[in-house]
Design an enzyme around this catalytic site. Structure first.
Site, short mmCIF file in Angstrom:
data_model
loop_
_atom_site.label_atom_id
_atom_site.label_comp_id
_atom_site.label_asym_id
_atom_site.label_seq_id
_atom_site.Cartn_x
_atom_site.Cartn_y
_atom_site.Cartn_z
N ASN A 1 42.46 37.51 35.74
CA ASN A 1 41.54 37.19 34.64
C ASN A 1 40.51 38.32 34.56
O ASN A 1 39.64 38.43 35.42
CB ASN A 1 40.86 35.84 34.95
CG ASN A 1 39.76 35.50 33.98
OD1 ASN A 1 39.62 36.12 32.93
ND2 ASN A 1 38.95 34.50 34.33
N LYS B 1 38.22 38.77 32.41
CA LYS B 1 36.93 38.32 31.85
C LYS B 1 36.43 39.31 30.79
O LYS B 1 37.24 39.88 30.06
CB LYS B 1 35.90 38.12 32.97
CG LYS B 1 36.44 37.23 34.08
CD LYS B 1 35.37 36.74 34.99
CE LYS B 1 36.01 35.95 36.12
NZ LYS B 1 35.05 35.33 36.99
N HIS C 1 38.19 27.23 32.19
CA HIS C 1 37.56 28.05 33.24
C HIS C 1 36.11 27.58 33.43
O HIS C 1 35.44 27.21 32.46
CB HIS C 1 37.60 29.53 32.83
CG HIS C 1 37.22 30.43 33.97
ND1 HIS C 1 35.92 30.67 34.32
CD2 HIS C 1 37.98 31.12 34.85
CE1 HIS C 1 35.89 31.48 35.37
NE2 HIS C 1 37.13 31.76 35.71
N GLU D 1 33.46 29.15 33.80
CA GLU D 1 32.47 29.86 32.98
C GLU D 1 32.43 29.29 31.56
O GLU D 1 31.38 29.26 30.92
CB GLU D 1 32.78 31.37 32.99
CG GLU D 1 32.42 31.98 34.33
CD GLU D 1 33.22 33.21 34.72
OE1 GLU D 1 33.85 33.84 33.85
OE2 GLU D 1 33.23 33.52 35.93
N GLU E 1 39.61 26.25 41.29
CA GLU E 1 38.62 27.31 41.48
C GLU E 1 37.26 26.69 41.80
O GLU E 1 36.52 26.31 40.88
CB GLU E 1 38.49 28.14 40.20
CG GLU E 1 39.77 28.80 39.76
CD GLU E 1 39.49 30.04 38.93
OE1 GLU E 1 39.94 31.10 39.33
OE2 GLU E 1 38.79 29.95 37.90
N GLY F 1 33.40 34.85 42.12
CA GLY F 1 32.58 36.06 42.00
C GLY F 1 31.47 36.14 43.04
O GLY F 1 30.56 36.96 42.92
N SER G 1 37.17 34.51 44.59
CA SER G 1 37.06 35.65 45.50
C SER G 1 38.34 35.93 46.29
O SER G 1 38.29 36.27 47.47
CB SER G 1 35.86 35.46 46.45
OG SER G 1 34.66 35.36 45.70
N GLY H 1 39.88 37.09 39.73
CA GLY H 1 38.93 37.68 38.80
C GLY H 1 38.65 39.13 39.19
O GLY H 1 39.41 40.04 38.86
C1 PEP Z 1 37.90 33.65 38.26
O1 PEP Z 1 36.97 33.82 37.53
O2 PEP Z 1 38.89 33.05 37.81
C2 PEP Z 1 37.80 34.14 39.63
C3 PEP Z 1 38.51 33.54 40.53
O3 PEP Z 1 36.94 35.19 39.87
P1 PEP Z 1 36.77 35.99 41.28
O4 PEP Z 1 38.14 36.29 41.81
O5 PEP Z 1 36.02 37.23 40.92
O6 PEP Z 1 36.01 35.09 42.20
#
Ligand code: PEP
Length: 252
Positions: free
Chosen positions: A11, A13, A96, A98, A168, A174, A214, A235
């Site tokens: 993703n 973003k 998601h 966000e 998630e 993040g 992460s 991400g």
């Molecule tokens: C995401 O936003 O789907 C995500 C998992 O981000 P990150 O890997 O940066 O934590």
């Protein structure tokens, strides 16, 4: 041996202009040729057209990060499912955190998007996950089960083959904090139990459940070795070809 094929999705973003997106996609396509898993990249809308040309005819699926819950019409600023299909998009990320937290998307709204995508035979990566506050209050299992139940309301069992669930935990996105392999697997098992209750043991067993939060090259193998973890939604580490390919290559 799991009956589920591992699935690694990136993703991107709100990152990458067209030219950067094209070169990242080209590197991923090149490095993922022999991937032992399903691979998806989800660039921003503005780069879909360029990236579409690069992934066409390869084993890398083009994903979108969101879409409208309406088919067409007076929805200024929205992107319809037909527009995504027109660009060769094969799957859309919905729900998601966000979108839920920053843009106020509710379970009901997400459910309407999921149903539209399924009606149009579009694959969905459906995201769920608890906040830190909810985890600390011991509510992670309840919150996630409720998101699954509400998000899949009125979704027929026959359409589940088009859905991947991404667990998630919001506190892990993040932040550099990853759920332990065991903690993540426990929630994945709860999601599978929830699916068994709503549908059947057979459908629950077949559902691919990704972990996201992460995920990096050095923690992917551990997470992916867990019984109920069938892939990753990545991400930050999906923005560098070398890192994303290392995650893909951790699937043996
Ligand atoms: C995401 O936003 O789907 C995500 C998992 O981000 P990150 O890997 O940066 O934590």
């Amino acid at each position: 041996m799991s009956i589920r094929k591992k699935y690694i999705a990136g993703n991107w973003k709100m990152n990458k202009l067209s030219a950067e997106a094209s070169s990242l996609a080209a590197e991923i396509v090149k490095g993922a040729k022999a991937a032992k898993c399903k691979v998806l990249i989800a660039p921003p809308f503005t780069a879909l057209s360029e990236v579409s040309k690069i992934v066409k005819g390869t084993n890398v699926i083009l994903g979108a990060q969101n879409m409208s819950n309406e088919k067409s019409g007076a929805h200024t600023g929205e992107i319809s499912i037909d527009m995504l299909k027109d660009l060769g998009v094969g799957a859309v990320i919905l729900g998601h955190s966000e979108r839920r937290i920053i843009y106020g998307e509710t379970d009901k709204f997400i459910n309407s998007k999921i149903k539209l995508a399924l009606a149009e035979k579009m694959e969905v990566i459906f995201c769920v996950g608890e906040t830190l506050e909810e985890r600390e209050a011991g509510k992670a299992a309840d919150v996630v089960s409720k998101q699954v139940i509400n998000g899949l309301k009125d979704v027929p069992e026959a359409d589940l083959s088009l859905i991947t669930i991404a667990y998630e935990p919001v506190w892990a996105i993040g932040t550099g904090k990853t759920a332990t392999d065991r903690d993540a697997d426990d929630v994945h098992a709860i999601i599978r139990q929830t699916l068994k209750k709503i549908y059947s043991a057979g459908s629950a067993e077949k559902m691919v459940i990704q972990y996201g939060g992460s995920v990096k090259a050095d923690n992917a193998a551990g997470l992916l070795s867990m019984e109920n973890i069938d892939g990753a939604l990545v991400g930050g580490a999906s923005l560098k070809a070398e890192q994303f390919l290392a995650i893909i290559n951790s699937v043996k």
